[in-house]
Design a protein around this motif. Structure first.
Motif, mmCIF file in Angstrom:
data_model
loop_
_atom_site.group_PDB
_atom_site.id
_atom_site.type_symbol
_atom_site.label_atom_id
_atom_site.label_comp_id
_atom_site.label_asym_id
_atom_site.label_seq_id
_atom_site.Cartn_x
_atom_site.Cartn_y
_atom_site.Cartn_z
ATOM 1 N N GLY A 1 -34.987 30.119 13.851
ATOM 2 C CA GLY A 1 -35.518 28.546 13.484
ATOM 3 C C GLY A 1 -35.210 28.067 14.382
ATOM 4 O O GLY A 1 -34.009 28.106 15.083
ATOM 5 N N PRO A 2 -35.147 26.427 13.847
ATOM 6 C CA PRO A 2 -34.930 25.568 14.434
ATOM 7 C C PRO A 2 -33.660 25.441 14.873
ATOM 8 O O PRO A 2 -32.613 26.120 13.817
ATOM 9 C CB PRO A 2 -35.655 24.302 14.651
ATOM 10 N N PRO A 3 -32.563 24.908 16.213
ATOM 11 C CA PRO A 3 -30.754 24.379 15.554
ATOM 12 C C PRO A 3 -31.074 23.582 14.178
ATOM 13 O O PRO A 3 -31.940 22.361 14.443
ATOM 14 C CB PRO A 3 -30.982 23.999 16.867
ATOM 15 N N ALA A 4 -29.693 22.983 13.992
ATOM 16 C CA ALA A 4 -29.717 22.291 12.759
ATOM 17 C C ALA A 4 -27.936 22.045 12.782
ATOM 18 O O ALA A 4 -27.674 22.774 12.802
ATOM 19 C CB ALA A 4 -30.480 22.235 10.973
ATOM 20 N N VAL A 5 -28.002 20.339 12.589
ATOM 21 C CA VAL A 5 -26.980 20.530 11.802
ATOM 22 C C VAL A 5 -26.699 18.431 11.557
ATOM 23 O O VAL A 5 -27.766 18.143 11.229
ATOM 24 C CB VAL A 5 -26.360 19.457 13.551
ATOM 25 N N GLU A 6 -25.668 19.252 10.609
ATOM 26 C CA GLU A 6 -25.095 18.125 9.314
ATOM 27 C C GLU A 6 -24.287 17.293 9.468
ATOM 28 O O GLU A 6 -22.822 18.401 10.321
ATOM 29 C CB GLU A 6 -25.279 18.925 8.357
ATOM 30 N N VAL A 7 -24.233 16.390 10.385
ATOM 31 C CA VAL A 7 -23.080 15.398 10.138
ATOM 32 C C VAL A 7 -23.053 13.966 9.127
ATOM 33 O O VAL A 7 -23.496 14.064 8.819
ATOM 34 C CB VAL A 7 -23.117 14.818 11.088
ATOM 35 N N VAL A 8 -21.611 14.222 8.519
ATOM 36 C CA VAL A 8 -21.407 13.498 7.326
ATOM 37 C C VAL A 8 -20.193 12.658 7.790
ATOM 38 O O VAL A 8 -19.261 13.617 8.115
ATOM 39 C CB VAL A 8 -20.662 13.847 6.024
ATOM 40 N N LEU A 9 -20.307 11.741 7.612
ATOM 41 C CA LEU A 9 -19.390 10.616 7.260
ATOM 42 C C LEU A 9 -18.958 9.692 6.335
ATOM 43 O O LEU A 9 -19.320 9.090 5.679
ATOM 44 C CB LEU A 9 -19.788 9.116 8.857
ATOM 45 N N ARG A 10 -17.744 9.619 5.986
ATOM 46 C CA ARG A 10 -17.193 9.060 4.942
ATOM 47 C C ARG A 10 -15.440 8.623 4.463
ATOM 48 O O ARG A 10 -14.711 9.012 5.920
ATOM 49 C CB ARG A 10 -16.876 10.240 3.516
ATOM 50 N N ARG A 11 -14.922 7.632 4.113
ATOM 51 C CA ARG A 11 -13.932 7.194 3.804
ATOM 52 C C ARG A 11 -12.941 8.625 2.856
ATOM 53 O O ARG A 11 -13.427 9.372 1.926
ATOM 54 C CB ARG A 11 -14.195 6.166 3.321
ATOM 55 N N SER A 12 -11.745 9.190 3.305
ATOM 56 C CA SER A 12 -11.216 9.830 2.541
ATOM 57 C C SER A 12 -10.247 9.401 1.095
ATOM 58 O O SER A 12 -10.443 7.855 1.261
ATOM 59 C CB SER A 12 -9.675 10.353 4.032
ATOM 60 N N GLY A 13 -10.325 10.123 0.384
ATOM 61 C CA GLY A 13 -9.355 10.415 -0.985
ATOM 62 C C GLY A 13 -8.591 9.172 -1.266
ATOM 63 O O GLY A 13 -7.331 8.858 -2.329
ATOM 64 N N ASP A 14 -7.172 9.598 -0.066
ATOM 65 C CA ASP A 14 -6.477 9.039 -0.172
ATOM 66 C C ASP A 14 -5.737 7.759 0.142
ATOM 67 O O ASP A 14 -5.572 7.436 1.747
ATOM 68 C CB ASP A 14 -5.238 9.947 0.834
ATOM 69 N N GLU A 15 -5.422 6.797 -1.044
ATOM 70 C CA GLU A 15 -5.493 5.097 -0.806
ATOM 71 C C GLU A 15 -3.534 5.496 0.211
ATOM 72 O O GLU A 15 -3.926 3.659 0.726
ATOM 73 C CB GLU A 15 -5.043 4.218 -2.113
ATOM 74 N N ARG A 16 -3.013 6.168 -0.212
ATOM 75 C CA ARG A 16 -1.848 5.981 1.126
ATOM 76 C C ARG A 16 -2.119 5.934 2.657
ATOM 77 O O ARG A 16 -1.035 5.126 3.222
ATOM 78 C CB ARG A 16 -0.586 7.268 0.635
ATOM 79 N N ALA A 17 -2.680 6.886 2.824
ATOM 80 C CA ALA A 17 -3.094 7.084 4.587
ATOM 81 C C ALA A 17 -4.667 6.981 5.134
ATOM 82 O O ALA A 17 -5.241 8.081 4.505
ATOM 83 C CB ALA A 17 -2.569 8.309 4.673
ATOM 84 N N PRO A 18 -5.415 6.028 5.050
ATOM 85 C CA PRO A 18 -6.904 5.893 4.214
ATOM 86 C C PRO A 18 -7.668 6.306 5.736
ATOM 87 O O PRO A 18 -6.690 6.210 6.614
ATOM 88 C CB PRO A 18 -7.388 4.522 3.517
ATOM 89 N N ALA A 19 -7.811 7.041 6.074
ATOM 90 C CA ALA A 19 -8.555 8.213 7.190
ATOM 91 C C ALA A 19 -10.430 7.539 6.629
ATOM 92 O O ALA A 19 -10.647 7.886 5.976
ATOM 93 C CB ALA A 19 -7.985 9.079 7.701
ATOM 94 N N VAL A 20 -11.102 7.953 8.614
ATOM 95 C CA VAL A 20 -11.970 7.811 8.023
ATOM 96 C C VAL A 20 -12.614 9.577 8.800
ATOM 97 O O VAL A 20 -12.302 9.851 9.795
ATOM 98 C CB VAL A 20 -13.144 6.990 9.575
ATOM 99 N N VAL A 21 -13.160 10.135 7.873
ATOM 100 C CA VAL A 21 -13.166 11.370 7.696
ATOM 101 C C VAL A 21 -14.924 11.984 8.227
ATOM 102 O O VAL A 21 -16.026 11.700 8.074
ATOM 103 C CB VAL A 21 -13.603 12.278 6.587
ATOM 104 N N LEU A 22 -15.017 12.771 9.377
ATOM 105 C CA LEU A 22 -16.166 12.617 9.938
ATOM 106 C C LEU A 22 -16.474 14.890 9.845
ATOM 107 O O LEU A 22 -15.179 15.210 10.507
ATOM 108 C CB LEU A 22 -16.771 12.416 11.930
ATOM 109 N N THR A 23 -17.118 14.775 9.355
ATOM 110 C CA THR A 23 -17.882 16.271 9.239
ATOM 111 C C THR A 23 -19.017 16.793 9.922
ATOM 112 O O THR A 23 -20.059 16.216 9.949
ATOM 113 C CB THR A 23 -17.630 16.686 7.641
#
Length: 501
Positions: A376-398
């Protein structure tokens, strides 16, 4: 000329002038005080002899010679140490110390004035005197020689001049000694700074506060300058190391593909009538080697730029827009791939935009090329979200793919330079560039299995979320590792899940 000598000469020139100026002011004040005392004495004597002067005018108007003589003696006795001149309608009576006839007197002197020029000066006071009869009037003049006042003023002038002459050398010597003592910390600082040689020693300027603001400020300035020199020298050394490593790595890694390209070109030149299938195979090899050389040079250039980037190039970057742009570019280059993207708005990362885009491109391309499913064709899933830790907020890219995954024992090695599985079309630098940018931006990366139990790998990137206060983003911490290109390559076992082409 030393500073202490300059200070001493300046003091020698200025102090006498100050003493003379102060002396001139003092002389004026003393003269004013002496004249005030003399004037008060004149007024006192004028008030004391005024009754006798009126009595003398009365007897003179009555034509009584005997009484006139008696009143004259009494008038002169009352005058004591001042000169008297009584000008009446019947003549002038005078006695005591008087100015010469050649001395010009004012028409009237209701207040004490100075008369005379050149020789002896006189303080003069006049007041009208009226007799008992109508029309009998006169003028009483009181004189006091100004010789005592002038003598005192001469003594004061002489003393001021003497003080000025003595103050010049004494103040110069004292100023020279004081200035020499004051600049001693500056001389010690100069000796310590002059003994520093960054070519032979790493010792830097040490300064103990002297409680002299100028010396301490100069020491801090020198320490700042030397610190900046060390930083620039270190950056220059890093740049030279990066340049040498770039040349050495390019020479080493390009040798085989260039030799292969040369061999294929020799085949084409030697056998112009090569069959079509063989000729197509040679051309395909040429295209593959050309792409490999080009990709290697691009990756080496990107790593060199990452090693030399400065923190002032960091700006707020919208992570969502950056991921969308990278995904759109991936779809354009691989039309048959299935790329799904889920991003959250308003996620800002303070960083180097070019480096973050290069990191995202290589991460997505790596997942597409090396994470394709068996069918089958190649497939990639990309998710960009904000972390749930308010003490050290971060951008999470999976980034999830559907390939064979990365074994736990190989997950650290995939970020090493030139590490790729056998037969990989990549240069072995894509994930190294990803790791470099994550380190530059104080982020973290984790490699694991794709959730859900199916085959595939997940790369999870965390970058600090940029906070904005008053319109200004909070600054990042100092840059970390700066030797991704120049560091010695580790000898790790070869894995099979690596980078972009």
């Amino acid at each position: 000329m030393r500073l202490s000598t300059r200070v001493a000469l300046a003091v020698v020139a200025v102090v006498p002038l100050l003493v003379l100026a102060s002396g001139a002011l003092l002389i004026r004040l003393v003269a004013a005080d002496l004249h005030a005392q003399q004037d008060a004495h004149l007024r006192e004597r004028a008030a004391a002899v005024a009754p006798d002067a009126r009595a003398l005018l009365r007897v003179t108007a009555a034509d009584r010679p005997a009484a006139e003589q008696a009143r004259s003696r009494k008038l002169f006795a009352s005058a004591l140490d001042v000169g008297i001149r009584l000008v009446g309608p019947d003549g002038t009576v005078e006695g005591g110390p008087l100015p010469a006839a050649s001395v010009a007197l004012p028409a009237a002197a209701p207040r004490p004035v100075t008369a005379g020029a050149g020789g002896t000066r006189w303080r003069v006071l006049s007041q009208p005197v009226a007799g008992p009869r109508k029309g009998v009037r006169g003028t009483l003049w009181v004189f006091s020689p100004d010789a005592a006042t002038e003598a005192q003023l001469r003594r004061v002038r002489l003393r001021v001049l003497t003080v000025a002459l003595l103050a010049a050398p004494l103040s110069g010597l004292l100023a020279w000694a004081a200035a020499g003592r004051a600049v001693r910390p500056l001389r010690r600082l100069q000796q310590r700074a002059g003994g520093l040689d960054p070519r032979v020693s790493a010792v830097r300027l040490e300064h103990t506060p002297t409680r002299l603001a100028e010396v301490d400020d100069l020491a801090r300035t020198l320490q700042t300058v030397l610190s900046r020199y060390d930083e620039q020298a270190a950056r220059t050394g890093e740049a030279l190391a990066t340049a040498r490593s770039f040349a050495a790595t390019a020479s080493h890694e390009l040798r085989n593909p260039l030799m292969s390209i040369g061999t294929n070109l020799d085949i084409l030149a030697r056998y112009p009538d090569l069959p079509g299938d063989d000729r197509a195979e040679v051309l395909e090899d040429l295209r593959a080697e050309h792409a490999r050389v080009l990709g290697l040079l691009v990756m080496l250039r990107a790593l060199a730029q990452g090693d030399l980037v400065e923190e002032d190039t960091f700006v707020p970057v919208d992570a969502g827009e950056l991921v969308d742009a990278a995904a759109a570019d991936l779809r354009r280059r691989h039309p048959g791939a299935r790329v799904t993207v889920s991003t959250a708005p308003g996620l800002l990362v303070r960083g180097w935009e070019q480096g973050l885009r290069s990191m995202t491109d290589n991460l997505l391309t790596n997942a597409l090329v090396h994470g394709s499913p068996a069918s089958g064709p190649p497939a990639v899933e990309v998710v960009l979200r904000r972390s749930g830790d308010e003490r050290a907020p971060a951008v999470v890219l999976t980034v999830d793919d559907h390939g064979p995954g990365v074994p736990p024992e190989a997950r650290a090695a995939v970020f090493e330079r030139f590490h790729h599985r056998p037969g990989s079309p990549g240069s072995g630098l894509g994930l190294t560039l990803v790791a470099q940018q994550i380190a530059l931006h104080r982020g973290t990366v984790a490699v694991g299995d794709r959730p859900g139990g199916g085959p595939g790998a997940r790369f999870e990137i965390r970058l600090p979320l940029s906070g904005v206060r008053g319109g200004e983003p909070t600054p990042t911490l100092p840059l970390l590792r700066r030797d991704w290109l120049s560091a010695q390559r580790r000898q790790e076992p070869q894995g099979f899940h690596k980078d972009a082409p």
